[in-house]
Design an enzyme around this catalytic site. Structure first.
Site, PDB file in Angstrom:
ATOM      1  N   CYS A 126       1.879   3.933 -12.131  1.00 15.09           N
ATOM      2  CA  CYS A 126       0.568   4.053 -11.484  1.00 15.09           C
ATOM      3  C   CYS A 126      -0.249   5.206 -12.051  1.00 15.09           C
ATOM      4  O   CYS A 126      -1.486   5.165 -12.049  1.00 15.09           O
ATOM      5  CB  CYS A 126       0.732   4.206  -9.978  1.00 15.09           C
ATOM      6  SG  CYS A 126       1.729   5.632  -9.469  1.00 15.09           S
ATOM      7  N   GLU A 148       0.439   4.235  -1.227  1.00 13.51           N
ATOM      8  CA  GLU A 148       0.357   4.778  -2.584  1.00 13.51           C
ATOM      9  C   GLU A 148       0.114   3.598  -3.519  1.00 13.51           C
ATOM     10  O   GLU A 148       0.998   2.780  -3.749  1.00 13.51           O
ATOM     11  CB  GLU A 148       1.657   5.511  -2.953  1.00 13.51           C
ATOM     12  CG  GLU A 148       1.980   6.680  -2.046  1.00 13.51           C
ATOM     13  CD  GLU A 148       1.020   7.845  -2.207  1.00 13.51           C
ATOM     14  OE1 GLU A 148       0.172   7.805  -3.125  1.00 13.51           O
ATOM     15  OE2 GLU A 148       1.111   8.792  -1.418  1.00 13.51           O
TER      16      GLU A 148
END
Length: 495
Positions: free
Chosen positions: A295, A261
Site C-alpha cells: 500500500c 487501512e
C-alpha cells in the site's frame, strides 16, 4: 493423526489443517467447503484450506465472547507472557514460515524475512500493553474520585489482505489480544496458510487459551457476517479502498468502530539538490519491492526538471537489470503477482497510459504472473496508472519546476498514506511535507517503511486515520473508555 495433534518437527502440518478452519481450539470442517492454496510462481497447489460460512462466524463470535471474559480477568503478567512467547516462536520457526511466505505469497526471501522480523517485534511490543497505564485520574467539581478507565472492547474482527499477510494481520491481532480481547481472524483466501494457519499455530504453542483466536477464512459473505455480528465490537480492516468503503459503511450501520487501512498512491519528491543515484536507489526499493504490491509503494515519482532526464534514464536502466522469477527457485529481485486478475489489471493500466501519451522506458511486458518492473515517463496526470493505485511494479515519473508545483502535484490525489522526499536540505523538505496531507512522511527515504512501535495510518482514501503501532495508538484502537466515580457517602440531590 488427530485434528488437534501436531508434528514435533513442523509448526505447520498440512495433515492437521487441510480443508479445515479453527474454532474454539479445534480444527474442524468449515461450512464454506475448501479451496486450494496456489503457489503463484508455479501454479502448484500447496495445500487445501478450509473456508468458513456465515454460521461459522456466528459460532466463532459466540465462543470468542465466552472466552474473552476470563481472558480479560487474567493477570497482566500472564497475558504478557503469552505475547512474549509468541514473539520467540516467530523467531524460532522463522525458516519454516518464510518458506510458506515465499511460496504462497510470492515474496522474495529478504521481504519474507523482514515480515517475520516485524511480526515478532509486534508481539514483543504488544507484550508491554497488559501492564501499560490504562486510565486517568480526572478533576471533578464534586467531592469524589473521578476516573477514566480503558477496558477491552470484547471481540475484535481482523480482516487482513494477501500482500503482506503476516504484518498486516499481527499488527491488530497481537495488541487486541494483549489488551484482553478475543479475535476473529479472516485472512485473504489466497494466503490462508501464511496469514492464518501460522498465526493460529504460533499462539496455540504460546499458550493462548482456546477460543481467543478464531480462524474464519472466506470471501465477502464471511466478512459481512463478521462486521454485522453484534458480538464483534471493533473491525480492523486492511485492504483496498473499494472494499474498505463497504466495510466502513456496514460497520457504521451497526454502530461499531472500523479501523480502515486502505490503498495508497504515494508520492516521491526528488528536489533539485538531490543526488540522482541516491534517489534512484531509494525509488527502486519504493516502487518495485514485492512487485509493487504494498500500500505504501511509490506510485508517483515527482522529480525536479533539472534532474528528470538523468533520473528516468537511471531508473529505467535499473529496472531493465532486475531479475524476475520464482523466489523459491533462486535469487531474484521480483517474484510473481498474486494472480491473473491482478496481472491483467496492471498490464491494462500500463497499456492505457502509453496510449494516452506516456513514454514506456522499461518493462511493460510479462511472462505468466511475472511482470517486468516498468518505468513510464511523462505519464499524463489523468492516466489511471498515474492517479490510481496500480498495485504492481509500475513507476510513473513526472517533472516539476517549483516547490509550489511539487506540492500541488503531490497533493493532487484522494490518497494520503506515505510521502518520501529526497533533499540535501532536510528541514526545507520537512517544510514541504507539512504542506502535503499524508499520514506518514519519510525525509531522505522512500515510502515503504514499517516499525512495530510507530503509528501507522493514512488520510483521505487511504483510511480513517486510525493508527496501529505504539502504546497509545493500540490502546485507543482496542479499548473502550469508561468513566468511573467514587464517593465516600451517597450524594444528595434536590428532587
Amino acid at each position: 493423526m488427530s485434528t488437534t495433534a501436531h508434528s514435533l518437527d513442523r509448526l505447520i502440518d498440512e495433515s492437521v489443517f487441510a480443508g479445515r478452519i479453527y474454532l474454539d481450539g479445534e480444527w474442524i470442517e468449515g461450512g464454506g467447503g475448501e479451496i486450494a492454496s496456489i503457489e503463484p510462481a508455479t501454479g502448484e497447489t500447496l495445500a487445501m484450506v478450509g473456508v468458513a460460512s456465515a454460521a461459522d462466524v456466528a459460532r466463532a463470535a459466540e465462543g470468542a465472547a465466552r472466552a474473552q471474559r476470563e481472558w480479560a480477568a487474567t493477570p497482566h503478567p500472564v497475558r504478557a507472557g503469552v505475547l512474549r512467547r509468541a514473539g520467540q516462536l516467530w523467531e524460532q520457526h522463522a525458516e519454516e514460515i518464510m518458506g510458506w511466505n515465499v511460496r504462497e505469497v510470492g515474496a522474495i526471501p529478504p521481504l519474507a524475512g523482514f515480515a517475520l522480523h516485524v511480526t515478532a517485534a509486534e508481539c514483543y511490543e504488544a507484550s508491554a500493553l497488559p501492564s501499560a497505564p490504562l486510565g486517568q485520574v480526572l478533576s471533578s467539581e464534586e467531592p469524589r474520585i473521578s476516573l477514566a478507565e480503558q477496558v477491552p472492547v470484547g471481540v475484535v474482527g481482523v480482516i487482513s489482505p494477501f500482500n503482506v499477510p503476516l504484518i498486516l494481520g499481527i499488527r491488530a491481532v497481537a495488541p487486541a489480544l494483549a489488551l484482553g480481547n478475543a479475535v476473529l481472524l479472516k485472512p485473504d483466501p489466497r494466503t490462508v496458510i501464511t496469514g492464518g494457519v501460522s498465526m493460529v499455530r504460533i499462539f496455540e504453542e504460546a499458550g493462548l487459551p482456546a477460543g481467543l483466536l478464531q480462524l474464519v477464512p472466506g470471501g465477502a459473505e464471511v466478512g459481512e457476517a463478521m462486521v454485522s455480528d453484534p458480538r464483534v465490537r471493533v473491525i480492523a480492516f486492511t485492504g483496498s479502498t473499494r472494499a474498505g468503503r463497504a466495510v466502513g459503511e456496514l460497520a457504521g450501520r451497526h454502530l461499531k468502530r472500523a479501523h480502515l487501512e486502505l490503498g495508497g498512491n504515494s508520492a516521491f519528491l526528488v528536489r533539485a539538490d538531490a543526488d540522482v543515484d541516491q534517489a534512484v536507489n531509494l525509488a527502486t526499493w519504493g516502487a518495485f519491492l514485492h512487485q509493487g504490491q504494498i500500500c505504501m509503494t511509490v506510485g508517483r515519482h515527482i522529480v525536479h526538471e533539472s534532474l528528470f532526464d538523468a533520473y528516468v534514464e537511471k531508473l529505467a536502466a535499473k529496472a531493465e537489470s532486475m531479475v524476475v522469477g520464482d523466489p523459491a527457485a533462486g535469487q531474484v529481485h521480483l517474484g510473481p503477482l498474486i494472480d491473473e486478475v491482478q496481472r491483467d489489471r496492471v498490464h491494462t493500466l500500463v497499456q492505457d497510459a502509453v496510449a494516452q501519451g506516456a513514454e514506456l522506458r522499461a518493462g511493460g511486458t510479462y511472462e505468466g504472473l511475472f511482470y517486468r518492473p516498468t518505468v513510464l515517463a511523462n505519464t499524463p496526470r489523468d492516466a489511471a496508472a498515474y492517479c490510481d493505485e496500480v498495485f504492481g511494479p509500475v513507476a510513473s515519473v513526472v517533472s516539476y519546476s517549483t516547490d509550489d508545483e511539487a506540492v500541488e502535484l503531490a497533493s493532487a490525489t484522494d490518497y494520503g498514506l506515505s510521502l518520501g522526499i529526497v533533499s540535501k536540505d532536510a528541514l526545507g523538505a520537512l517544510d514541504l511535507a507539512r504542506r502535503i496531507p499524508t499520514g506518514i512522511v519519510h525525509i531522505n527515504d522512500q515510502t515503504v517503511n514499517d516499525e512495530a512501535n510507530a503509528p501507522f495510518g493514512g488520510t483521505g482514501s487511504s483510511g480513517t486515520g486510525s493508527r496501529h503501532g505504539g502504546v497509545q495508538a493500540n490502546v485507543d484502537a482496542f479499548t473502550e473508555t469508561r468513566w468511573i466515580t467514587l464517593r465516600r457517602e451517597p450524594g444528595q440531590y434536590p428532587l
